[in-house]
Design an enzyme around this catalytic site. Structure first.
Site, PDB file in Angstrom:
ATOM      1  NE  ARG A  22      92.482-103.840  60.931  1.00 31.79           N
ATOM      2  CZ  ARG A  22      93.594-103.527  61.186  1.00 31.79           C
ATOM      3  NH1 ARG A  22      94.516-102.916  60.282  1.00 31.79           N
ATOM      4  NH2 ARG A  22      94.257-103.832  62.159  1.00 31.79           N
ATOM      5  CB  SER A  39     104.164 -96.831  57.354  1.00 28.97           C
ATOM      6  OG  SER A  39     104.005 -98.109  57.766  1.00 28.97           O
ATOM      7  CB  CYS A  43     113.752-102.877  62.427  1.00 21.97           C
ATOM      8  SG  CYS A  43     112.985-102.464  63.919  1.00 21.97           S
ATOM      9  N   PRO A 296      92.575 -87.312  79.499  1.00 21.38           N
ATOM     10  CG  PRO A 296      90.501 -87.223  80.210  1.00 21.38           C
ATOM     11  CD  PRO A 296      91.699 -86.550  80.300  1.00 21.38           C
ATOM     12  CE1 TYR A 299      92.389 -91.764  73.996  1.00 24.95           C
ATOM     13  CE2 TYR A 299      93.245 -93.827  74.940  1.00 24.95           C
ATOM     14  CZ  TYR A 299      92.135 -92.934  74.730  1.00 24.95           C
ATOM     15  OH  TYR A 299      90.922 -93.202  75.144  1.00 24.95           O
ATOM     16  N   GLY A 302     104.448 -96.148  71.926  1.00 20.42           N
ATOM     17  CA  GLY A 302     105.860 -96.403  71.218  1.00 20.42           C
ATOM     18  C   GLY A 302     106.786 -95.876  72.283  1.00 20.42           C
ATOM     19  CG  ASP A 303     110.704 -96.215  70.084  1.00 22.73           C
ATOM     20  OD1 ASP A 303     110.159 -97.075  70.538  1.00 22.73           O
ATOM     21  OD2 ASP A 303     111.653 -95.839  69.319  1.00 22.73           O
TER      22      ASP A 303
END
Lengths: 569, 569
Positions: A22, A39, A43, A296, A299, A302-303
């Site tokens: 985006r 994806s 849960c 740097p 990245y 998350g868990d």
């Protein structure tokens, strides 16, 4: 043209990929997922096991194809990154279907590997019918085992979110369940007396709850084929060992048909470690507030990462979906030259337990004790909505705060309806820096079906403010259990309540509505510990006594809190 | 010893009396109530009419006796204060049962008279079977009329909270209902397109909804006794006129059996005016933030007073139970020498409408337009919980904010479950001074049965933040309705959605997943207005177009918002 490679295609990784596209049509975006699915609704897994979610497809939120057509992201499943060459900015990728290895360069790399279920190193841990529940294949295996073996009994090991959800799911499948929990309570984020509400629900639902009990060994019981006409096929089925004998830390043995390991998760850091990225004190990948690792150009979200705790700013592991999604978005922003910061984590969480819910935000009393931090606590048990409107059920709410400043340190709630709402409201107030003194002023929706003119949160805020302003001195269950000769225990409920509901041993009963006339029965030279059912009448009695020159304290949360603190399930 | 006299024994008055006693054993506290009942559940009245609350006694929260024994408050019902002599600090009280008048002195006086239902001065307004619903006797009269006359049709005049609750209550009693609303929408606190959700529910529930329609006259239709053996008793019954002919502002006539007037309320200020106390610009009693009137020994609380609006600080009338209770507590504090301040009022409110709820906090778009204040708005329609978990239903959420600073100005929500939660969360964020940019960072409870990893509020915050950061330009339904030659309307849904759900006339359809390949079909020299179903795919398309050099705007809330803005019920 920036080439972004994302390792891991669930929550954080998928969010980052969509956000990156985006932000930029030019970026080349490659998402590598070790498993078959990206994806998916992790849960939701227990709720497909339970049968609540009837369609397995409902859990598959995106496919590589849908991601490609909508976001022009090159998604490769069954693709494991086995090495990161940070000097050359090149990855070695293994195609798990073909075992072929190849290299991919990156400009910016995002690690979103998640956390792996802990499998304790006990004998037999790799036995048949012994499962964790992390992803779709795990779920499929559990459902297959249920379908094939038709176990009448299952054992869940660990009473955290997934453990509790699986207890309910298996129960809903008609399978009797034993829950083994090594500590003295389920739901580690809340305090024992709040967890006790959950223990009560579990026992009422016929769960064989075994607290303070660990699993020390699993043994497959050979199938004895007693029927002469049983087919060889059946005996030779790899899942034929449909009975397991468990050895417990108590020395007891337990025969079960299915074991779900839900002890907890540990961050997946093998790749990060091998690449020489810094880990944090809790064993997760260390990142700054922009989700950058010690490299740097790399990245992580998350868990697998550590993020700063909201109250202490100390690194914490918070394996929750909401933070993972937000972090993915922030990492994408920063990989593409923006400057966004992830904010500290409160660890707001909720778990459905049959018809009930337990939720918390911020710190527990336990964790504040460990930190040696000063706190006070109050309990209230008001209805989720106006008591005169049908269906009202108490929300038992524990508010933890700084006794001097009124800073909100945490909250916990148990009930049927409206538990999520109260913890959400508290979480927002806490994050916004409101103090407990502000809570009584919150203007919340009220109509009889939804709340009360003084909502749970308003009421908890009033009680806490009374303490801070010196309008009430409270005591707690531990004080009542350790009552001294210099103290006097007064129960201001009606006699029928003591008889029918129960009472604290040694309490003298004077109903609050008779108290003004019966003050002479109370000692002026002792501290009077007051209890009622939930703390409201106790407060009226406290003010009456204090205004008449008595020294007193009111038991916060009353007999109900006492009962939930002392009851054994 | 301070003598406190409280006029009015419901919400604010009762709270003040209880609080005053908790603060002081010495104070003499006298509560004078004109009616028969104190501290009754006025918000519960419609739910006893409906039959949801089966026991009338459930609405009587306190009695004079219970208040005396618990709080040592002298409660006198049927006691109307007819004059206040502020010089001598003496009241004239009339016993409505005996017509006897007597005097009572006070040190501190609290006015909590409430607000009276508006009865418009139209012909026949005092007809039989024409009721308001303010208190227990009103409710009793309505129930008696239903019981005696067995009306098959009732007419509710006014579509506010009480009007809507009464529509549902009467429907639940099996009575067909016409709802007359003078304005073009029900639920004045929300904007028309949000009220339209309620219109839809009403029509689905077979309510004869007549917007833009007032009541101009009521005529009792004489009962024609056609049966020769009808008893005289029946004909002479004072409620015998069990049919009313209503004349509407449209000129139409309507025959009905029962009329409920729920047009609104006006503050009871007769006594305050007569005593020379200052009134405010909205016609309520003027008070300072300590709830003091223009006489420092006289306080006033509840529906009769004006309090400052949270956003504008201008005086407003907010006849709600929560504020009244808080004000009562604050007034008691200050009467007894403390210094507490009532905080500004957001007007947070909710109304159950059959299986749905509509709620709001802060300002509406309408009111901001009236104030001439700059604002922007966004709409989102996410599920109340994870879509894959059974029972998900959208929460349609409108967030109104300052387009420059991001200050939260208001919010509105409609849906089934979780409407109260989202407005509560927004109300707290607004009160705490959070901005829309903070909403995406809120850490709310998430498990599939309760919410989503990106909750409604997070999502609304993200959309608003995108606008403020320039990551998205939005348009609104009014723009689409007034589309110009220089604009191009693009619908990025799948063709089946346009066919089955509906589409905006003139829209060109290119599904979002084909957009990247079909850019050549779009004009570079026009502004492209994008729509999808709820705004999410539109955002993806917007970013795609913007990153490819097109000028575009995304319709906030998509076709769903368009539909609810333009649909006629």
């Amino acid at each position: 043209m920036t080439k972004i490679v994302i390792i891991g295609g669930v929550a954080g990784g998928a969010s980052a990929a969509a956000r990156a596209r985006r932000l930029s049509e030019d970026a080349e975006i490659l998402m590598l997922e070790r498993g078959e699915f990206i994806s998916f609704a992790n849960c939701g897994l227990p709720y497909h096991v339970s049968g609540d979610i009837t369609q397995r497809e409902a859990l598959l939120l995106q496919t590589p194809q849908s991601f490609k057509s909508r976001f022009n992201v090159d998604v490769r499943v069954f693709s494991e990154v086995i090495a990161v060459d940070r000097q050359r900015k090149v990855l070695t990728v293994k195609n798990l279907l073909t075992d072929e290895e190849y290299q991919e360069s990156y400009d910016k790399l995002l690690l979103s590997p998640g956390a792996a279920p802990i499998r304790p190193p006990i004998p037999g841990i790799h036995s048949a019918n012994t499962f964790s529940l992390r992803n779709i294949p795990d779920m499929d295996r559990i459902l297959a085992a249920i379908s094939v073996n038709k176990p009448k009994h299952a054992t869940v090991v660990g009473g955290g979110f997934i453990g509790l959800e699986m207890v309910e799911a298996l129960h809903q499948r008609g399978i009797a369940v034993t829950l083994l929990e090594l500590s003295s309570q389920v739901m580690a984020p809340v305090d024992p007396e709040m967890a006790n509400f959950v223990h009560q629900v579990l026992v009422q639902q016929h769960t064989d709850l075994r607290l303070n009990t660990g699993l020390t060994a699993i043994t497959e019981i050979p199938v004895v084929v007693s029927e002469p006409d049983a087919t060889d096929d059946y005996v030779e089925h790899p899942d034929a060992a449909n009975h397991l004998e468990l050895t417990l830390s108590t020395g007891e043995k337990l025969v079960t048909g299915l074991v779900i390991l839900a002890i907890g998760v540990k961050p997946e850091t093998v790749l990060a470690s091998a690449a020489g990225l810094e880990l944090g004190p809790r064993g997760g990948i260390k990142v700054d507030e922009g989700m950058r690792t010690s490299d740097p150009d790399i990245y992580a979200v998350g868990d697998a990462v550590e993020t700063p705790d909201f109250v202490t700013a100390q690194p914490a592991l918070i394996p929750l979906a909401g933070p993972a999604n937000r972090q993915g978005r922030i990492a994408a922003d920063n990989m593409l030259g923006r400057d966004e910061q992830y904010q500290r984590t409160q660890g707001t969480a909720i778990c459905k337990v049959f018809d009930f819910a337990i939720a918390s935000t911020g710190h527990s009393e336990k964790s504040l004790k460990r930190l040696g931090r000063a706190y006070e606590k109050v309990y209230v048990h008001p209805g989720n909505h106006a008591g005169y409107y049908p269906g009202a059920f108490p929300v038992s709410f524990k508010l933890i705060f700084d006794p001097t400043t009124g800073q909100i340190l945490g909250g916990q709630a148990f009930g049927k309806e409206g538990v999520d709402k109260r913890i959400d409201v508290l979480a927002v107030a806490m994050r916004a820096g409101l103090k407990v003194q502000d809570l009584e002023h919150l203007e919340l929706t009220y109509a009889p079906p939804f709340g009360s003119a003084r909502d749970v949160i308003n009421q908890a805020g009033m009680v806490a403010t009374n303490i801070i302003k010196g309008d009430e001195r409270v005591c707690h269950v531990e004080d009542v259990l350790n009552i001294t000769e210099a103290q006097f225990l007064l129960d201001v409920r009606n006699p029928g309540e003591l008889t029918n509901i129960g009472a604290i041993p040694g309490a003298v009963n004077i109903p609050v509505d008779q108290l003004r006339q019966r003050l002479a029965e109370l000692p002026k030279d002792k501290e009077i510990l007051i209890t009622c059912q939930v703390g409201l009448r106790g407060h009226v009695a406290y003010r009456l006594l204090a205004n008449n020159g008595f020294t007193a304290r009111n038991l916060s949360g009353g007999y109900k809190t006492y009962h939930m603190t002392t009851a054994q399930f």
